[in-house]
Design an enzyme around this catalytic site. Structure first.
Site, PDB file in Angstrom:
ATOM      1  NE  ARG A  29      97.992  58.152  48.290  1.00 41.98           N
ATOM      2  CZ  ARG A  29      98.553  59.140  47.576  1.00 41.98           C
ATOM      3  NH1 ARG A  29      97.894  60.262  47.371  1.00 41.98           N
ATOM      4  NH2 ARG A  29      99.750  58.994  47.071  1.00 41.98           N
ATOM      5  CE  LYS A  36      98.167  46.393  47.643  1.00 40.74           C
ATOM      6  NZ  LYS A  36      96.924  46.283  46.876  1.00 40.74           N
ATOM      7  NE  ARG A  76      91.222  50.096  50.281  1.00 44.53           N
ATOM      8  CZ  ARG A  76      91.817  49.864  49.109  1.00 44.53           C
ATOM      9  NH1 ARG A  76      91.683  48.706  48.520  1.00 44.53           N
ATOM     10  NH2 ARG A  76      92.560  50.776  48.554  1.00 44.53           N
ATOM     11  NE  ARG A 129     100.404  59.249  41.459  1.00 43.19           N
ATOM     12  CZ  ARG A 129      99.769  58.196  41.933  1.00 43.19           C
ATOM     13  NH1 ARG A 129      99.991  57.002  41.409  1.00 43.19           N
ATOM     14  NH2 ARG A 129      98.915  58.320  42.938  1.00 43.19           N
ATOM     15  NE  ARG A 179     110.403  50.789  47.891  1.00 42.25           N
ATOM     16  CZ  ARG A 179     110.054  49.506  48.028  1.00 42.25           C
ATOM     17  NH1 ARG A 179     108.872  49.085  47.630  1.00 42.25           N
ATOM     18  NH2 ARG A 179     110.897  48.651  48.577  1.00 42.25           N
TER      19      ARG A 179
END
Ligand code: ADP
Length: 192
Positions: free
Chosen positions: A143, A15, A91, A132, A126
């Site tokens: 998430r 995005k 959101r 990370r 991905r």
């Protein structure tokens, strides 16, 4: 009259990359609530101090605060003239309502809601690949689950209004951008 685009997509959907291509090609102003909040945190403004703990815990900043910063941003001349690409907003259903009310009172419209669709398995791999520290399989699942919960009602709302376009987010960056441009060209009225 300014027109607006909304880009939606899971974390890891590409995005952010696509948003910067759209902004460059169509001259709309990138309005990222995440970037605005991070800037406020860095500047240690009152808003930043209030938002930091919430952002660190992965929670959502309150609708009142978010609706307020977006409304304030929309008063600026660049958006009045060029329209916007909204990224990270709305959101929640309350934010969507605030946006629709605000645009209604300005006589402006949403040209399209672009939902960049990349399957959960693909965004998971991905994110695992970028390695990370906060990208454990469990954290990623959390998430993504939160995103699914929050956005499902928004997709429904924009779908009912005929604004939602699902874009296949698989393939190369250029492929995906090509698909986005086709939709934007068809939906956005050419600007003088
Ligand atoms: P990501 O794409 O990593 O989910 P963003 O950069 O869009 O995140 O936002 C980072 C954080 O800022 C979010 O986790 C949330 O705490 C806060 N935030 C951003 N946009 C909103 C919003 N529209 N409503 C509530 N909180 C938001």
């Amino acid at each position: 009259m300014a027109q607006h685009l909304i880009i939606m997509g899971r974390q890891g959907s590409g995005k952010g990359t696509q948003a910067s291509h759209i902004v460059e090609k169509y001259g709309v102003v990138h309005v990222s609530t995440g970037d605005m909040l991070r800037a406020a945190v860095a500047d240690e403004t009152e808003l930043g101090l209030a938002a930091k703990a919430i952002m660190d815990s992965g929670g959502l900043v309150s609708d009142d605060i978010i609706n307020g910063i977006v409304a304030e941003r929309f008063d600026a001349d660049d958006i009045v003239a060029g329209g916007s690409l909204l990224d990270g907003f709305p959101r929640t259903p309350d934010q969507a309502k605030a946006l629709l009310d605000m645009l209604g009172s300005r006589g402006e419209s949403i040209a399209a809601v672009l939902n960049l669709d990349v399957p959960i398995e693909e965004v998971t791999s991905r994110m695992m690949a970028r390695g990370r520290e906060d990208d454990t399989e469990e954290a990623i699942a959390n998430r993504l689950g939160l995103y699914e919960d929050q956005t499902a009602p928004l997709l429904e709302l924009f779908g009912e209004k005929g604004l939602l376009v699902v874009i296949d987010g698989m393939g190369t960056e250029d492929d995906v951008f090509g698909r986005l441009c086709e939709v934007i060209d068809a939906r956005m009225e050419p600007q003088p």
